[in-house]
Design an enzyme around this catalytic site. Structure first.
Site, PDB file in Angstrom:
ATOM      1  N   CYS A 137       0.839  -1.200   0.000  1.00 30.01           N
ATOM      2  CA  CYS A 137       0.000   0.000   0.000  1.00 30.01           C
ATOM      3  C   CYS A 137       0.878   1.255   0.000  1.00 30.01           C
ATOM      4  O   CYS A 137       1.496   1.560  -1.005  1.00 30.01           O
ATOM      5  CB  CYS A 137      -0.978  -0.038   1.170  1.00 30.01           C
ATOM      6  SG  CYS A 137      -2.334   1.150   1.020  1.00 30.01           S
ATOM      7  N   GLU A 162      -0.896  -8.635   4.892  1.00 28.43           N
ATOM      8  CA  GLU A 162      -0.693  -8.792   6.337  1.00 28.43           C
ATOM      9  C   GLU A 162      -2.012  -8.783   7.100  1.00 28.43           C
ATOM     10  O   GLU A 162      -2.063  -9.169   8.278  1.00 28.43           O
ATOM     11  CB  GLU A 162       0.247  -7.700   6.864  1.00 28.43           C
ATOM     12  CG  GLU A 162      -0.361  -6.335   7.075  1.00 28.43           C
ATOM     13  CD  GLU A 162      -0.509  -5.501   5.818  1.00 28.43           C
ATOM     14  OE1 GLU A 162      -0.725  -4.280   5.944  1.00 28.43           O
ATOM     15  OE2 GLU A 162      -0.428  -6.060   4.701  1.00 28.43           O
ATOM     16  N   HIS A 195      -3.501  -5.540   1.094  1.00 31.09           N
ATOM     17  CA  HIS A 195      -2.826  -5.764   2.371  1.00 31.09           C
ATOM     18  C   HIS A 195      -2.768  -7.249   2.729  1.00 31.09           C
ATOM     19  O   HIS A 195      -3.644  -7.744   3.448  1.00 31.09           O
ATOM     20  CB  HIS A 195      -3.557  -5.018   3.485  1.00 31.09           C
ATOM     21  CG  HIS A 195      -3.335  -3.552   3.503  1.00 31.09           C
ATOM     22  ND1 HIS A 195      -2.349  -2.959   4.255  1.00 31.09           N
ATOM     23  CD2 HIS A 195      -3.979  -2.545   2.857  1.00 31.09           C
ATOM     24  CE1 HIS A 195      -2.391  -1.644   4.087  1.00 31.09           C
ATOM     25  NE2 HIS A 195      -3.371  -1.369   3.235  1.00 31.09           N
TER      26      HIS A 195
END
Length: 209
Positions: free
Chosen positions: A65, A176, A174
């Site tokens: 990002c 994660e 994302h």
């Protein structure tokens, strides 16, 4: 990274030493409040003085990002990230298709594998001139695409790209936030992190990043 079996090392933007890490992850967020342009200040050579030459020399780097925006601003990756189509912040779970498994960050996936990962951005539309887009396509440097079309208006549904050597990867979604179904839409994002750990495991080294 600990979740993937590696030993994380915290690095500060003003550090003058990468502390011997095997890989670097530039996380999402709003670096310097996204003043000027997203990632413009954090991507300056003054702040990236250690990372830029290390990445150019082959250090694996993943920008997520805002991290992707920083890599583009630092000219480690081509193109730019601009305001989303519709000029709205988008927070949604999206389906991705893995387009390349030749990088150390995607080697654990299968070509064409489908992933469900969140996006959370206001300036996530990847743009580049047609010649650059054609070159990315021709050389297999598009690593992930939006399976159902890019909600943010990214050119050619591109969600992530890599450098010519594949060690530097920029990704707008994302991963994660998709490492455990208990806290995310899936565990599909974990593969980006286990891939890099396995890359170092194959050399007999334990990844740190």
């Amino acid at each position: 990274m600990r979740y993937a079996g590696a030993e994380p090392v915290r690095l500060w933007h003003a550090d003058r030493d990468l502390r011997g890490v095997d890989a670097v992850i530039l996380p999402g967020g709003f670096s310097y409040g996204d003043y000027l342009r997203c990632g413009a200040i954090a991507g300056s050579p003054r702040l990236m003085g250690e990372l830029i030459p290390a990445a150019q020399a082959g250090l694996p780097v993943l920008g997520i990002c805002n991290g992707f925006q920083i890599l583009c601003e630092a000219h480690l990756l081509p193109g730019a990230l601009t305001r989303n189509a519709g000029l709205r912040f988008i927070h949604a779970d999206v389906r991705l298709t893995v387009a390349s498994t030749t990088t150390p960050w995607t080697a654990g996936f299968a070509d064409g594998q489908r992933l469900t990962v969140p996006i959370k951005n206001g300036e996530g539309a990847f743009v580049a001139d047609e010649a650059t887009l054609d070159e990315l396509e021709r050389t297999g440097r598009v690593i992930v695409r939006y399976s159902d079309g890019a909600l943010n208006g990214s050119a050619r549904d591109i969600a992530g790209i890599c450098s010519p050597d594949g060690n530097i990867v920029g990704l707008m979604p994302h991963p994660e936030h998709a490492i455990d179904p208990l806290t995310g839409p899936s565990a599909d994002g974990l593969g980006f992190f286990t891939s890099i750990v396995r890359a170092f495991a194959g050399t007999g080294a334990e990844a740190q990043g």
